[in-house]
Write a protein that holds these residues in place. Structure first.
Motif, PDB file in Angstrom:
ATOM      1  N   PRO A  55     119.180  44.200 -42.534  1.00  0.00           N
ATOM      2  CA  PRO A  55     118.589  45.257 -43.733  1.00  0.00           C
ATOM      3  C   PRO A  55     117.360  44.733 -44.339  1.00  0.00           C
ATOM      4  CG  PRO A  55     121.082  44.247 -44.295  1.00  0.00           C
ATOM      5  CD  PRO A  55     120.498  43.473 -42.828  1.00  0.00           C
ATOM      6  N   GLY A  56     117.121  43.552 -44.189  1.00  0.00           N
ATOM      7  CA  GLY A  56     115.492  43.145 -44.724  1.00  0.00           C
ATOM      8  C   GLY A  56     115.629  41.494 -45.107  1.00  0.00           C
ATOM      9  N   ILE A  57     114.792  40.868 -44.570  1.00  0.00           N
ATOM     10  CA  ILE A  57     114.611  39.332 -44.722  1.00  0.00           C
ATOM     11  C   ILE A  57     113.054  39.169 -44.976  1.00  0.00           C
ATOM     12  CG2 ILE A  57     114.887  36.836 -43.942  1.00  0.00           C
ATOM     13  CD1 ILE A  57     117.026  38.013 -41.908  1.00  0.00           C
ATOM     14  N   HIS A  58     112.819  38.353 -46.111  1.00  0.00           N
ATOM     15  CA  HIS A  58     111.320  38.203 -46.530  1.00  0.00           C
ATOM     16  C   HIS A  58     111.310  36.754 -46.627  1.00  0.00           C
ATOM     17  CE1 HIS A  58     111.319  42.670 -47.119  1.00  0.00           C
ATOM     18  NE2 HIS A  58     110.017  42.375 -46.385  1.00  0.00           N
ATOM     19  N   THR A  59     110.246  36.039 -45.943  1.00  0.00           N
ATOM     20  CA  THR A  59     110.077  34.670 -46.281  1.00  0.00           C
ATOM     21  C   THR A  59     108.395  34.438 -46.364  1.00  0.00           C
ATOM     22  OG1 THR A  59     111.912  34.041 -44.665  1.00  0.00           O
ATOM     23  CG2 THR A  59     110.217  32.444 -45.364  1.00  0.00           C
ATOM     24  N   ILE A  60     108.321  33.493 -47.440  1.00  0.00           N
ATOM     25  CA  ILE A  60     106.950  33.002 -47.819  1.00  0.00           C
ATOM     26  C   ILE A  60     106.817  31.663 -47.207  1.00  0.00           C
ATOM     27  CG2 ILE A  60     105.021  33.115 -49.678  1.00  0.00           C
ATOM     28  CD1 ILE A  60     106.366  35.571 -49.820  1.00  0.00           C
ATOM     29  N   ARG A  61     105.919  31.282 -46.613  1.00  0.00           N
ATOM     30  CA  ARG A  61     105.838  29.727 -46.112  1.00  0.00           C
ATOM     31  C   ARG A  61     104.453  29.191 -46.534  1.00  0.00           C
ATOM     32  NH1 ARG A  61     108.660  29.093 -40.890  1.00  0.00           N
ATOM     33  NH2 ARG A  61     106.697  27.894 -40.246  1.00  0.00           N
ATOM     34  N   TYR A  62     104.598  28.008 -46.923  1.00  0.00           N
ATOM     35  CA  TYR A  62     103.351  27.501 -47.432  1.00  0.00           C
ATOM     36  C   TYR A  62     103.310  25.967 -46.653  1.00  0.00           C
ATOM     37  CZ  TYR A  62     102.305  30.293 -51.633  1.00  0.00           C
ATOM     38  OH  TYR A  62     101.685  31.320 -52.377  1.00  0.00           O
ATOM     39  N   GLU A  63     102.311  25.915 -45.707  1.00  0.00           N
ATOM     40  CA  GLU A  63     102.586  24.700 -44.872  1.00  0.00           C
ATOM     41  C   GLU A  63     101.273  23.986 -44.584  1.00  0.00           C
ATOM     42  OE1 GLU A  63     103.963  26.051 -40.982  1.00  0.00           O
ATOM     43  OE2 GLU A  63     104.347  23.931 -40.370  1.00  0.00           O
ATOM     44  N   SER A  64     101.532  22.591 -44.996  1.00  0.00           N
ATOM     45  CA  SER A  64     100.305  21.728 -44.700  1.00  0.00           C
ATOM     46  C   SER A  64     100.510  20.882 -43.493  1.00  0.00           C
ATOM     47  CB  SER A  64     100.164  20.800 -45.662  1.00  0.00           C
ATOM     48  OG  SER A  64     101.358  19.934 -45.871  1.00  0.00           O
ATOM     49  N   ALA A  65      99.819  19.851 -42.988  1.00  0.00           N
ATOM     50  CA  ALA A  65      99.874  19.220 -41.772  1.00  0.00           C
ATOM     51  C   ALA A  65     101.068  18.456 -42.011  1.00  0.00           C
ATOM     52  CB  ALA A  65      98.697  18.199 -41.687  1.00  0.00           C
ATOM     53  N   ASP A  66     101.365  18.157 -43.336  1.00  0.00           N
ATOM     54  CA  ASP A  66     102.698  16.947 -43.693  1.00  0.00           C
ATOM     55  C   ASP A  66     104.011  17.717 -43.874  1.00  0.00           C
ATOM     56  OD1 ASP A  66     101.115  14.941 -43.169  1.00  0.00           O
ATOM     57  OD2 ASP A  66     100.206  15.265 -45.335  1.00  0.00           O
ATOM     58  N   ASP A  67     103.730  19.038 -44.573  1.00  0.00           N
ATOM     59  CA  ASP A  67     105.129  19.517 -44.842  1.00  0.00           C
ATOM     60  C   ASP A  67     105.142  21.099 -45.002  1.00  0.00           C
ATOM     61  OD1 ASP A  67     103.815  19.882 -47.060  1.00  0.00           O
ATOM     62  OD2 ASP A  67     104.941  18.658 -48.334  1.00  0.00           O
ATOM     63  N   LEU A  68     106.375  21.468 -45.300  1.00  0.00           N
ATOM     64  CA  LEU A  68     106.619  22.896 -45.220  1.00  0.00           C
ATOM     65  C   LEU A  68     107.375  23.523 -46.524  1.00  0.00           C
ATOM     66  CD1 LEU A  68     106.667  25.837 -44.037  1.00  0.00           C
ATOM     67  CD2 LEU A  68     108.806  25.133 -42.851  1.00  0.00           C
ATOM     68  N   ILE A  69     106.794  24.422 -47.427  1.00  0.00           N
ATOM     69  CA  ILE A  69     107.670  24.930 -48.389  1.00  0.00           C
ATOM     70  C   ILE A  69     107.772  26.423 -48.127  1.00  0.00           C
ATOM     71  CG2 ILE A  69     107.536  25.420 -50.901  1.00  0.00           C
ATOM     72  CD1 ILE A  69     105.276  23.101 -51.289  1.00  0.00           C
ATOM     73  N   SER A  70     109.025  26.743 -48.158  1.00  0.00           N
ATOM     74  CA  SER A  70     109.331  28.096 -48.056  1.00  0.00           C
ATOM     75  C   SER A  70     110.421  28.713 -48.874  1.00  0.00           C
ATOM     76  CB  SER A  70     109.784  28.450 -46.559  1.00  0.00           C
ATOM     77  OG  SER A  70     111.147  27.948 -46.388  1.00  0.00           O
ATOM     78  N   ILE A  71     110.154  29.940 -49.365  1.00  0.00           N
ATOM     79  CA  ILE A  71     111.363  30.644 -50.034  1.00  0.00           C
ATOM     80  C   ILE A  71     111.604  32.274 -49.339  1.00  0.00           C
ATOM     81  CG2 ILE A  71     110.687  29.965 -52.390  1.00  0.00           C
ATOM     82  CD1 ILE A  71     108.794  32.164 -52.929  1.00  0.00           C
ATOM     83  N   THR A  72     112.823  32.527 -49.450  1.00  0.00           N
ATOM     84  CA  THR A  72     113.217  33.579 -48.697  1.00  0.00           C
ATOM     85  C   THR A  72     114.126  34.283 -49.521  1.00  0.00           C
ATOM     86  OG1 THR A  72     113.444  32.242 -46.484  1.00  0.00           O
ATOM     87  CG2 THR A  72     114.764  34.115 -46.660  1.00  0.00           C
ATOM     88  N   HIS A  73     114.032  35.646 -49.303  1.00  0.00           N
ATOM     89  CA  HIS A  73     115.225  36.820 -49.920  1.00  0.00           C
ATOM     90  C   HIS A  73     115.542  37.422 -48.704  1.00  0.00           C
ATOM     91  CE1 HIS A  73     116.529  40.412 -51.213  1.00  0.00           C
ATOM     92  NE2 HIS A  73     116.961  40.017 -52.438  1.00  0.00           N
ATOM     93  N   SER A  74     116.801  37.603 -48.764  1.00  0.00           N
ATOM     94  CA  SER A  74     117.636  38.212 -47.477  1.00  0.00           C
ATOM     95  C   SER A  74     118.560  39.361 -48.359  1.00  0.00           C
ATOM     96  CB  SER A  74     118.556  37.395 -46.974  1.00  0.00           C
ATOM     97  OG  SER A  74     119.022  37.680 -45.704  1.00  0.00           O
ATOM     98  N   ALA A  75     118.491  40.505 -47.756  1.00  0.00           N
ATOM     99  CA  ALA A  75     119.055  41.701 -48.563  1.00  0.00           C
ATOM    100  C   ALA A  75     120.373  41.526 -47.559  1.00  0.00           C
ATOM    101  CB  ALA A  75     118.384  42.947 -48.419  1.00  0.00           C
ATOM    102  N   LYS A  76     121.698  41.869 -48.183  1.00  0.00           N
ATOM    103  CA  LYS A  76     122.778  41.868 -47.443  1.00  0.00           C
ATOM    104  C   LYS A  76     123.306  43.459 -47.343  1.00  0.00           C
ATOM    105  CE  LYS A  76     125.147  37.813 -49.234  1.00  0.00           C
ATOM    106  NZ  LYS A  76     126.319  37.541 -50.156  1.00  0.00           N
ATOM    107  N   SER A  77     122.627  44.555 -48.028  1.00  0.00           N
ATOM    108  CA  SER A  77     122.940  45.884 -47.816  1.00  0.00           C
ATOM    109  C   SER A  77     121.905  46.698 -48.798  1.00  0.00           C
ATOM    110  CB  SER A  77     124.284  46.417 -48.327  1.00  0.00           C
ATOM    111  OG  SER A  77     124.508  46.017 -49.757  1.00  0.00           O
ATOM    112  N   ARG A  78     122.206  48.020 -48.738  1.00  0.00           N
ATOM    113  CA  ARG A  78     121.267  49.070 -49.611  1.00  0.00           C
ATOM    114  C   ARG A  78     121.759  49.254 -50.948  1.00  0.00           C
ATOM    115  NH1 ARG A  78     119.094  53.711 -48.461  1.00  0.00           N
ATOM    116  NH2 ARG A  78     118.918  53.011 -46.225  1.00  0.00           N
ATOM    117  N   ARG A  79     123.158  48.574 -51.238  1.00  0.00           N
ATOM    118  CA  ARG A  79     123.768  48.565 -52.541  1.00  0.00           C
ATOM    119  C   ARG A  79     122.829  48.079 -53.653  1.00  0.00           C
ATOM    120  NH1 ARG A  79     129.050  49.397 -54.624  1.00  0.00           N
ATOM    121  NH2 ARG A  79     129.034  47.900 -56.558  1.00  0.00           N
ATOM    122  N   ALA A  80     122.138  46.951 -53.396  1.00  0.00           N
ATOM    123  CA  ALA A  80     121.456  46.105 -54.619  1.00  0.00           C
ATOM    124  C   ALA A  80     120.538  47.394 -54.919  1.00  0.00           C
ATOM    125  CB  ALA A  80     120.796  45.249 -54.092  1.00  0.00           C
ATOM    126  N   LEU A  81     119.836  48.180 -54.094  1.00  0.00           N
ATOM    127  CA  LEU A  81     118.820  49.086 -54.342  1.00  0.00           C
ATOM    128  C   LEU A  81     119.485  50.170 -55.548  1.00  0.00           C
ATOM    129  CD1 LEU A  81     117.457  49.442 -50.850  1.00  0.00           C
ATOM    130  CD2 LEU A  81     116.271  48.288 -52.520  1.00  0.00           C
TER     131      LEU A  81
END
Ligand SMILES: NC(=O)c1ccc[n+]([C@@H]2O[C@H](COP(=O)([O-])OP(=O)(O)OC[C@H]3O[C@@H](n4cnc5c(N)ncnc54)[C@H](O)[C@@H]3O)[C@@H](O)[C@H]2O)c1
Length: 238
Positions: free
Chosen positions: A186-212
């Motif tokens: 249905p739809g997954i969006h991830t924002i990734r911030y990455e340096s040489a040493d680490d990774l920070i990420s946040i994700t939204h994952s939709a389960k269905s269109r019901r939320a809309l």
């Protein structure tokens, strides 16, 4: 609340179910072959019209609602060349119009989290930033409108980014978006911030269109007693 549904496709039908669960009634349904229903006593009875149709017809439907002084909640995409006109018709408080390109509460919370994270990361130039989105194989456009909104949220809050590119294209001053099309996701969006040493990420994952559909019903409830041009940020009060 008495609701007129304009457009009785996938969204209209899901909105009907949720509205009834929340104690509202659907007094009128207008689909493609019932456009004369705008002049029916049932439409006149409605407190609000919820419109999910198609880009080419949405603006005409808004004007028909305004002529009859009905507040409109719409999620139809692809009509934004008329946005200034709609805003100006609402500016003097004579009409009510609620618009969101994505009515999911979770996505709108994610938009806010994205903006705040970009504000923080603005100071830390050693991190690159990119977006990944995955949707079902039936989705024709890439990147998704939601990914573009996320990129805009980053650019508005981060001095080193100005615009977006679709992978494999790369530009140092742009947020790179990679779009995957897989199965029935249905739809997954991830924002990734990455340096040489680490990774920070946040994700939204939709389960269905019901939320809309749920968000659109909440928006219709929010329009009651309000005037003007309304958006998710007004309803969610970030
Ligand atoms: N903002 C959001 O959160 C969100 C979420 C899902 C879909 N959408 C958008 O909403 C729109 C509808 O999505 P859907 O999945 O329900 O599509 P759909 O194709 O399943 O349904 C659209 C319905 O509108 C009807 N229609 C067409 N012309 C009409 C007219 N002149 N008057 C009345 N009805 C008419 C069609 O017959 C159909 O039943 C699309 O633009 C889609 O991109 C937005």
């Amino acid at each position: 609340m008495k609701i007129a549904l304009i457009g009785y496709g996938k969204m209209g039908q899901t909105i009907e179910k949720i509205a009834i669960e929340r104690g509202h009634s659907i007094v009128c349904k207008i689909d493609i072959n019932q456009t004369d229903t705008f002049d029916s006593p049932q439409f006149a009875e409605a407190d609000v019209a919820i419109e999910f149709t198609a880009p080419t017809v949405a603006y005409g439907n808004y004007l028909k609602c305004f002529e009859r002084n009905k507040p409109v909640v719409s999620g139809t995409t692809g009509w934004l060349e008329h946005l200034d006109d709609i805003r100006s018709r609402c500016a003097d408080g004579s009409q009510t119009f609620f618009y969101a390109s994505n009515y999911s509460l979770g996505v709108n919370i994610f938009f806010e989290l994205n903006r705040r994270l970009a504000q923080i990361m603005n100071r830390f130039g050693e991190y690159g930033v990119e977006i990944e989105e995955t949707h079902h194989i039936h989705k024709l456009d890439a990147p998704s409108g939601t990914a573009i909104s996320l990129a805009q949220g980053i650019c508005d809050n981060m001095d080193r980014k100005n615009g977006w590119t679709l992978a494999p294209e790369e530009r140092a001053d742009a947020v790179r978006i990679t779009a995957f099309r897989e199965g029935e996701v249905p739809g997954i969006h991830t924002i990734r911030y990455e340096s040489a040493d680490d990774l920070i990420s946040i994700t939204h994952s939709a389960k269905s269109r019901r939320a809309l559909a749920y968000g659109a019903v909440l928006a219709a409830e929010f329009t009651m007693g309000r005037k003007g041009f309304l958006q998710m940020k007004d309803m969610l009060s970030f």
